[in-house]
Each structure stands twice: as C-alpha cells, then as structure tokens.
Enzyme design. Structure first.
Site, PDB file in Angstrom:
ATOM      1  N   ASP A  51      40.354  36.937  45.807  1.00 32.25           N
ATOM      2  CA  ASP A  51      41.148  35.935  45.083  1.00 32.25           C
ATOM      3  C   ASP A  51      41.867  36.531  43.864  1.00 32.25           C
ATOM      4  O   ASP A  51      41.758  36.000  42.749  1.00 32.25           O
ATOM      5  CB  ASP A  51      40.266  34.759  44.625  1.00 32.25           C
ATOM      6  CG  ASP A  51      39.390  34.209  45.727  1.00 32.25           C
ATOM      7  OD1 ASP A  51      39.887  34.103  46.861  1.00 32.25           O
ATOM      8  OD2 ASP A  51      38.213  33.904  45.478  1.00 32.25           O
TER       9      ASP A  51
ATOM     10  N   GLU B 158      44.902  25.359  49.091  1.00 28.93           N
ATOM     11  CA  GLU B 158      44.110  25.746  47.923  1.00 28.93           C
ATOM     12  C   GLU B 158      44.805  26.915  47.216  1.00 28.93           C
ATOM     13  O   GLU B 158      45.900  27.328  47.580  1.00 28.93           O
ATOM     14  CB  GLU B 158      42.697  26.151  48.362  1.00 28.93           C
ATOM     15  CG  GLU B 158      42.689  27.295  49.361  1.00 28.93           C
ATOM     16  CD  GLU B 158      41.299  27.601  49.908  1.00 28.93           C
ATOM     17  OE1 GLU B 158      40.312  27.193  49.287  1.00 28.93           O
ATOM     18  OE2 GLU B 158      41.220  28.260  50.963  1.00 28.93           O
TER      19      GLU B 158
END
Length: 562
Positions: free
Chosen positions: A14, A187
């Site tokens: 991420d 997301e």
C-alpha cells in the site's frame, strides 16, 4: 539507470509516495507489526533506504489484542504547510460484517520526527488519505464501510472537509464522490489536482489476483461528479497471468522535479510448486505484497497511462534528473545485539519491545518466555521480513527450560495460526531436547504438529549453547541444529513455504495482508518466566533466482516462470 521492481521487496504494501524537494518518500502498511508505518527514502526511485518507523510508541499506537492482519492499514503520507502529515488507520476487527476502525492524524516538521500525538479523525472507513487543495482547504478521502448485509460493504469513496483551525472534520460536508466500477471493492483512494482537474486514483477488485487501479476525474469535488477513465483500468495483472509482477493496484502518484510522472503500487511475486498449474492456483506470494514503481505518461485526452501497458513492467526507466542514492546491495542483516535498542529492521507484534519481553545490549538478546506463538496479547518474539526467496537465517541460543511448556529458538512466522519453530524444550524424562513444531490450517488458530515427538534429539550434558539455522529455498525451507556452530545436523523436515503466504491463509482466515517473517522467540506459557539468551542473529540473502549450477543471483527475467 533502471528501476528494477519491486523496489521495496518483502512485505511493504500500500505505498503512499510523495516528493519533498529532491527526495522521495514511501510510507507502507505494517498491520499488526510494531512499530507502525515504515518510511523509505530515495533520490533516484531506484535505491531505497529505510529511514523511519513512525508509530514507535504506545502513545502513537497500541495494538494489544488486535487480530492478525488488523492494525495499520494503508497509511497516507503528504507534505503541506511546511510539515509532513500522516493519516493512518488502526483496524480492530477483520472478520465478519463489521470493520471497527479508527483513523488518526499525526504531523511532523521532519520525517525523523518528533511526530505529534495522534488526533482521532473518524471511523467511517479505512484507507483514508488527506488531500491538500490549492486554495488551502483540506479534505479526508476514504473508503466507506457498510455493515448492512443487504448492501455491498464497500460503499464508495467519501470526501469530508477537514478544518485546520479545529483539527477536526466537518461531518456535514461529507459526500460520496465515486462509487467505483462494476468490479467493486473500491478502496485506497488518493486525490490529486493536475492542470485544474481533480484526479481520483482508487483500487478495486480486492488485494488478490483480481486487483486493479482505476482513475476518475472531475472539474469539481461535488457528489458523484467523477467520470471514469476510458479504456481502463489504469493498472492490473488480472489479464497478465504470466507477468513477473502480480496483484498491482493500490498506490499513489508522484511527479519528478523535471516533470516526469511515476506511480508506486503494491505488487506480488507468486511462484508455483512443480506439480501445480501455473494459473490455478496462480501462485503463492511468500514475500507478501511488495512495492513497485511504474512510469506514467498522459494521453492526448489528459488521462494517465502506464508506460508499456496496464500490466506494468519489471524494469522501468528511471527519472532523467535522478540523483544517485547510496543504499545496501541487498537486505542481509547481522546483529550481535551490542545496542540497547533493537535494529530498525526488527519488529514485534502489536506492542513495542519492553522489559516485559526482555532486553538487548552487551552482546546478547534476552527474551523472557510469555505466551505461545498463537498468542495475540503477550508474546516474546522479534522478527524481520523475508525479503528474498533464497536466504539462510542463523542464531545461537542458551536456554534451560523448566518443562515442555517452555520453548526458545528460531521461527518462520506468518501470523498466529501459520508458523513453524525449531526450539529447545524439555521432554518428560527431564532432558533438554530439540523439537520442530508447525502450526497451520484447519482450525481457527491452526492445527499444531510436533515433528520429533518422543524421538526428539537430546542435547548433550554440559552443552551451553545450541545453534539453529533455517535454509529457505523459495518453495520450501528446512531447519538445522548444531552443538558447536560448525557441524550442522539436518532435521530432515522439509516444510512448505506456501503455508506462510497470503494466498494460503486467505483460504481459511479473513486476514491475509502481511508476509513471512523469520525471527527469535521465547515461550513459557506455564507462567514461570523462563529466559533465553541469544548470542547473535544472521540473515543472509542469496538472491531470488537459483542458477542451474546451484548458485544464486538476482532476477534477470520479466516472466515469473524462471
């Protein structure tokens, strides 16, 4: 120079990338591992150094009892108004209909800190990021969670204005700006303003082999005003199963001083057993989700495109204005425990290393036995990431257990239910022995196997230290022991490395977001505080590719079938 992906090998997922002056920073997720949020720095996008673990005190982060793969999800690093801003999420529930979480903000004038005490922002959804508009206003952009069983749980991307005078959100300004595509699971949002337009980058498809990154844009920040990119997605490996990099998606955009553009995303490098299909299963990602960088160009209509196609490339042209960055050739580590503070590469689970676990310095690490490796509250373990497919790990330990309930040694660990352990313990005859145990699959906390059982090798009388070694060879690994550090005895136990991968764990458990670790542990669940002394730890990377002659080298091919 060329960027060789992944730029941050081993569990570094991420990525939130920014540039401040001529230096690039990447912040990555750490989940239940402490300290939280790793920061790497580079001036060429090729060579990276770990410079800071931000959330390094319980004031900043306390995850005691957090579930495996809970904790710090998708931190967002930004720079504005002369300081760094870090938004991070602490997820307390991973299974079921609810995702109880808290989003926090901390700031610092220097990447090294000190970082301010965290401000609670909200709990609307995870993957929150902070957008600094050019008019001075700031907005929190986040995934939105919906627990209702008759709705999809990923309820679009919400934008909420942040008031810097009160350092609080203005909930009355919240609106959904993007609902995602039919792929769903939207997301990981990051918002940018480029040439007068707002660009929203978001991940979809779940962080597995269906993962992708999409882009939408708008002239305003009004509700549902964003239009999706044509000819998308921006980045995915769903339709490139043979590519060396897989799972690419969730990440962030950055520009160079010279006006070039790059995108940092998570990725994975799965492998298959020789007996398996190459596409089903697509593979086992034992190094976890890693960070890669792709070059970006803009088409005539103003949409960003990954150079070379949406599957990305292993080798990418570095920026023309790159400043050569000095960094180690690999991630090998030797620790003689001479410092009273743990090396920056070590992690503990959920809470910091304190006297309750033990201490380090003066040439030894002392671990005080607590709960088992299945414990999510009290555990004396320090560990570091696997960052190459082929490596050796070695240690030397002194331990005199009270009973079979006390254990100390070397572990390969994924989470509370998936791990293995070679350790000193005591048998029913009162002798100190060596055992290899593995916990994997089946039950909620895994099923445990003792490999030696009643035939465990007895440690000779008068032996002060035992040496343990793990030889990790991509698809499998095995343990060795020695009574003199020179003559090694094979356990004869070959363990499947796939058990320590996201892709294996997801079949049985809802959390599957980290990666394999190797480390040192002491257990004494009897409560008698048996202590173990570790003389050193050595992690030696051999490469990520085994040559025909048995030597090792770093990857040379863009295909994952090498």
């Amino acid at each position: 120079m060329q960027i060789q992906n992944p730029v941050l090998p081993g569990f570094n997922s991420d990525p939130s990338i920014i540039r401040v002056g001529d230096t690039y920073y990447i912040a990555t997720s750490t989940f239940e591992w402490f300290p939280g949020v790793r920061i790497h720095a580079s001036q060429d996008l090729v060579h990276w150094n770990l410079v800071k673990n931000v959330l390094d005190t319980t004031t900043l982060l306390d995850m005691k009892g957090n579930p495996s793969s809970g904790g710090i999800w998708a931190p967002d690093l930004s720079y504005a108004d002369g300081k760094f801003w870090l938004i991070f999420t602490d997820v307390k529930i991973t299974d079921g209909s609810f995702k109880d979480m808290k989003n926090y903000l901390t700031t610092a004038e220097s990447i090294e800190g000190p970082w301010s005490d965290p401000i609670l922002v909200n709990g609307v959804g995870f993957d929150a990021s902070l957008f600094h508009d050019d008019d001075g206003r700031k907005y929190l952009v986040q995934q939105t969670w919906d627990h209702r069983e008759y709705h999809h749980p990923f309820d679009g991307i919400t934008l909420t204005e942040f008031d810097t005078s009160t350092m609080k959100l203005k909930p009355e300004t919240a609106r959904t700006i993007w609902e995602g595509t039919e792929v769903k699971l939207v997301e990981g949002p990051h918002l940018y303003k480029i040439k007068g337009q707002y660009y929203l980058f978001a991940a979809e498809g779940g962080t597995i082999f269906t993962h992708q990154e999409v882009v939408a844009r708008s002239q305003s920040l009004d509700a549902l005003s964003f239009e999706r990119e044509p000819e998308g997605p921006f980045l995915t490996n769903f339709d490139t199963p043979n590519a060396y990099l897989q799972k690419q998606g969730h990440g962030a955009l950055v520009d160079t001083p010279g006006g070039e553009w790059y995108y940092a995303s998570l990725s994975a490098r799965p492998w298959n057993h020789p007996t398996e299909s190459a596409t089903d299963p697509r593979g086992w990602s034992t190094l976890g989700r890693e960070s890669s960088i792709q070059k970006v160009e803009w088409d005539e209509a103003g949409w960003p495109r990954v150079v070379g196609g949406h599957g990305g490339s292993t080798f990418v042209e570095a920026p023309k204005d790159a400043i050569l960055t000095d960094a180690p050739a690999d991630h090998s580590q030797h620790d003689d425990f001479t410092d009273e503070k743990l090396d920056i590469n070590w992690n503990t689970l959920r809470v910091p290393f304190t006297e309750k676990m033990g201490h380090t310095g003066a040439g030894k690490l002392v671990l005080r036995g607590q709960g088992s490796l299945a414990n999510t509250f009290d555990l004396s373990l320090i560990a570091r990431r696997w960052q190459a497919f082929y490596f050796d790990a070695e240690t030397k330990v002194k331990f005199d257990p009270y009973s079979y309930q006390a254990m100390a040694g070397l572990t390969n660990y994924y989470n509370h239910s998936h791990w293995s352990f070679i350790f000193i313990t005591k048998n029913d005859d009162g002798q100190n022995v060596i055992e290899v145990g593995e916990n994997k699959g089946g039950l909620r906390n895994g099923s445990y196997t003792s490999y030696f059982k009643d035939d465990a090798p007895v440690i000779p009388e008068g032996t002060e230290y035992v040496w343990f070694k793990s030889e990790n060879r991509k698809e499998s690994y095995t343990y060795y022991y020695s009574f003199d550090g020179q003559n090694w005895i094979a356990t004869g136990i070959t363990l499947d490395a796939a058990v320590l991968s996201d892709d294996y764990v997801v079949r049985e458990y809802g959390g599957f977001f980290t990666g394999a670790y190797v480390g040192l542990a002491a257990v004494d669940y009897s409560g008698y505080d048996s202590t173990a002394e570790f003389d050193f730890f050595d992690y030696k990377e051999l490469g990520d590719y085994q040559e025909a002659d048995g030597s090792y080298s770093w990857k040379k091919s863009e295909s994952r079938f090498y």
